[in-house]
Design a protein around this motif. Sequence first.
Motif, mmCIF file in Angstrom:
data_model
loop_
_atom_site.group_PDB
_atom_site.id
_atom_site.type_symbol
_atom_site.label_atom_id
_atom_site.label_comp_id
_atom_site.label_asym_id
_atom_site.label_seq_id
_atom_site.Cartn_x
_atom_site.Cartn_y
_atom_site.Cartn_z
ATOM 1 N N UNK A 180 6.333 10.162 0.924
ATOM 2 C CA UNK A 180 5.490 8.992 0.733
ATOM 3 C C UNK A 180 6.394 7.773 0.656
ATOM 4 N N UNK A 181 6.022 6.729 1.362
ATOM 5 C CA UNK A 181 6.838 5.531 1.385
ATOM 6 C C UNK A 181 5.944 4.313 1.237
ATOM 7 N N UNK A 182 6.307 3.364 0.392
ATOM 8 C CA UNK A 182 5.515 2.128 0.291
ATOM 9 C C UNK A 182 5.613 1.320 1.578
ATOM 10 N N UNK A 183 4.499 0.728 1.965
ATOM 11 C CA UNK A 183 4.454 -0.162 3.114
ATOM 12 C C UNK A 183 3.993 -1.526 2.629
ATOM 13 N N UNK A 184 4.713 -2.551 3.012
ATOM 14 C CA UNK A 184 4.406 -3.916 2.592
ATOM 15 C C UNK A 184 3.910 -4.708 3.791
ATOM 16 N N UNK A 233 -3.237 5.981 9.152
ATOM 17 C CA UNK A 233 -2.788 5.927 7.774
ATOM 18 C C UNK A 233 -3.263 4.707 7.013
ATOM 19 N N UNK A 234 -4.038 3.849 7.662
ATOM 20 C CA UNK A 234 -4.594 2.686 6.973
ATOM 21 C C UNK A 234 -3.873 1.382 7.227
ATOM 22 N N UNK A 235 -2.776 1.406 8.000
ATOM 23 C CA UNK A 235 -1.996 0.183 8.206
ATOM 24 C C UNK A 235 -2.801 -0.845 8.994
ATOM 25 N N UNK A 286 0.851 -1.175 0.000
ATOM 26 C CA UNK A 286 0.000 0.000 0.000
ATOM 27 C C UNK A 286 0.891 1.230 0.000
ATOM 28 N N UNK A 287 0.299 2.404 -0.268
ATOM 29 C CA UNK A 287 1.015 3.661 -0.181
ATOM 30 C C UNK A 287 0.569 4.380 1.083
ATOM 31 N N UNK A 288 1.520 4.739 1.915
ATOM 32 C CA UNK A 288 1.231 5.439 3.158
ATOM 33 C C UNK A 288 1.855 6.818 3.107
ATOM 34 N N UNK A 339 9.375 0.085 2.842
ATOM 35 C CA UNK A 339 10.380 -0.364 1.885
ATOM 36 C C UNK A 339 11.556 0.594 1.826
ATOM 37 N N UNK A 340 11.291 1.885 1.894
ATOM 38 C CA UNK A 340 12.364 2.869 1.773
ATOM 39 C C UNK A 340 13.367 2.714 2.904
ATOM 40 N N UNK A 341 14.644 2.850 2.577
ATOM 41 C CA UNK A 341 15.695 2.739 3.583
ATOM 42 C C UNK A 341 15.679 3.986 4.483
ATOM 43 N N UNK A 342 15.946 3.824 5.794
ATOM 44 C CA UNK A 342 16.066 2.534 6.467
ATOM 45 C C UNK A 342 14.692 1.917 6.682
#
Length: 227
Positions: free
Chosen positions: A12-16, A163-165, A4-6, A70-73
Motif C-alpha cells: 500500500x502506498x499513499x498517493x498525493x 484504484x480510484x486515482x 488517498x490510500x491506493x 509518496x513512497x520511494x521511488x
Amino acid sequence: MSQMELKFPSTRSPVVIRQATEEDLQLMASDVILFLPEGLFPRLGKRFVRRWMRTFLTEQYGVALVAVTIDAPQQQVGLLIGSTNQIHHVADVLHQHKWSLLRAGLAALCLRPRVLLHFLRTRARPYLRRIMGHTNNPEAGSGPRPATAVITSLVVRPTMRAGGIGRFLVEEFLDRATADQASLAELVTTAGAEGAGAFYTKIGWKRVEERYSKDGTPIHTYHRSLP
C-alpha cells in the motif's frame, strides 16, 4: 494537496494529488502523447505539448494536477489538465501566449509534412480566425454565458487504473471549478471502448452529445452540473 490510500498488488502506498510544476511537464507531455494520441496537439510532438501544457500552470483559470506516489521511488501515476472557466482561459492564453504557441506549432508542423497537410485540410481556417481574434471575446454573444469548466486531458497509467486515482483527480478539479463559480463541467472523450465514457458515467457525468471530431473520429460530450 489531497491524499488517498491506493492498494498496489503487493503493498500500500499513499498517493498525493498536487498542483503540477514545471518539472512535471516533461513526463506529463509524454503521457498525454502516449495515452491520448487523438487530435492535433499530440501529433505535434513533446516539445509543443509541453509548451501548451505550461499555459495551464501560468494562467488564472488553468488547472494542472498530478497524482504522485509518496513512497520511494516516487512515481507520477496520473494527471489532469483543464480550466475552471474555458472561455476566459482561452482568451487569456490567446492574449498572453498566442505568438509563442504559433511559432512552436509552425516549427512542429514544418518537421511533420503529413501532419501539416492534415492540418491544412481540417483546421487551418478556424485556427486562423482564432489567431486573428474573431472568436476570443469572452463577452461576445447575445448575453452572459454560464461559466463552464472543461477537463481537457485525464490520464491514469494503465497499471494503476481501477484504484480510484481518476475519480480523485476529477473530484479535485470539480472542487476548484466550484470555487471559481463554474456552474457546469464539460469534457469530450472518444466514443466506444477506446474512450472513457463508461468511467465518466459511473462517477456521475451525463452524455449530452454525439458527433465527429475534425479527424472524423466519433466522440461524446459529457456534462456535470456543479453546485
